[in-house]
Design an enzyme around this catalytic site. Structure first.
Site, short mmCIF file in Angstrom:
data_model
loop_
_atom_site.label_atom_id
_atom_site.label_comp_id
_atom_site.label_asym_id
_atom_site.label_seq_id
_atom_site.Cartn_x
_atom_site.Cartn_y
_atom_site.Cartn_z
NE ARG A 4 -2.12 -1.56 3.56
CZ ARG A 4 -2.80 -1.86 4.64
NH1 ARG A 4 -4.17 -1.55 4.89
NH2 ARG A 4 -2.26 -1.84 5.86
CG ASP A 9 2.68 5.87 2.74
OD1 ASP A 9 1.69 5.13 2.79
OD2 ASP A 9 3.68 5.83 3.18
CE1 TYR A 41 8.05 0.66 -1.59
CE2 TYR A 41 8.91 -1.27 -0.18
CZ TYR A 41 7.71 -0.57 -0.67
OH TYR A 41 6.43 -0.67 -0.51
NE ARG A 66 8.58 9.01 2.84
CZ ARG A 66 7.37 9.61 2.95
NH1 ARG A 66 6.19 8.85 2.90
NH2 ARG A 66 7.09 10.97 3.36
#
Length: 265
Positions: A49, A51, A110, A197
């Protein structure tokens, strides 16, 4: 028939993958295209999911239908004609009923992109975080492997997450650099809310000299969000790959070798 799609998207215009009441999501646009094609409402489930503002190259999404009259090989091209230009489907395949794109995933990768220069480049702003201060790249490269292994990542989880456990395993974590660009690549069995992040922000702190590269184990052990770096903005983050097959044994060996080297420091 249960079908798994591989898709890419520019997340700039969207509130994230998941449907929201406060804006348009990638999930909404995909389900609208599928409904228009199939003639019935469609519910999709995704591997991640992402962001608001986060991008994807290898997102996976599954849906069920009894009305698929289009050959799977042609489905991506037909769907892309119905989707906005910032979302595209590259592959479609059948999977068993009950298949979960999220829980069946063996690992996800990622990539976080940073533009490190004195002045921003407007052509890079949608896909990079801008850091104007010089970064010590060797310090960031030294810090990154400390994340490899099975750890409690409480220090790297933003408030608002719903995970039942904060323990995750990272198989690879590395920083690469070229001219005024840096990329952090992280592969793991799962990720907490804003985890990549925050890892990226902590590595930037190491690059700025705000923390020592060797302090990463202590930050992990603290299990306290305030000990880690800031959460970098969403535009630098890309969901690069979601895989349903195990890591290659040679890759496993390399990751274990890196982990052992870190442990000996």
């Amino acid at each position: 028939m249960h079908i798994l799609l591989t898709l890419a998207y520019d997340g700039t215009r969207y509130v994230g993958w998941q449907r929201q009441i406060n804006g348009i999501s990638v999930q909404q646009r995909l389900e609208e295209a599928l409904a228009a094609l199939l003639g019935h409402a469609v519910k999709t489930t995704a591997s991640s999911r992402t962001d608001a503002g986060v991008h994807a190259l290898g997102q996976r999404a599954a849906f069920h239908t009894q009305d698929m009259r289009i050959p799977l090989a042609k489905l991506p091209r037909v769907l892309n004609a119905l989707l906005p230009t910032d979302i595209s489907v590259s592959h479609a395949e059948t999977v068993p009923d009950g298949f979960s794109p999220r829980f069946a995933a063996k690992y996800k990768t990622y990539i976080y992109h940073i533009h490190n220069a004195p002045v921003p480049n407007p052509l890079l702003r949608r896909y990079n975080a801008f850091i104007p201060h010089p970064l010590n790249r060797p310090a960031m490269e030294k810090a990154a492997p400390y994340f490899i292994g099975r750890h409690d990542f409480t220090s790297f989880c933003a408030a608002g997450g719903s995970a039942k456990t904060t323990v995750r395993e990272i198989y690879a974590c590395a920083v690469s650099a070229d001219a005024d660009s840096l990329a952090l690549t992280v592969t793991g069995n799962g990720f907490l809310y804003n985890m990549v992040r925050i890892i990226a922000g902590t590595l930037v702190y190491a690059g700025l000299g705000k923390i020592s590269p060797d302090s990463i184990p202590h930050i992990l052990a603290a299990k306290n969000r305030s000990h880690a770096g800031k959460t970098l903005p969403p535009e630098g983050l890309v969901l690069a790959e979601v895989s349903y097959t195990a890591l290659h044994p040679a890759v496993d060996f390399l990751h274990q070798h890196i982990h052992n080297e870190v442990a000996r420091r």
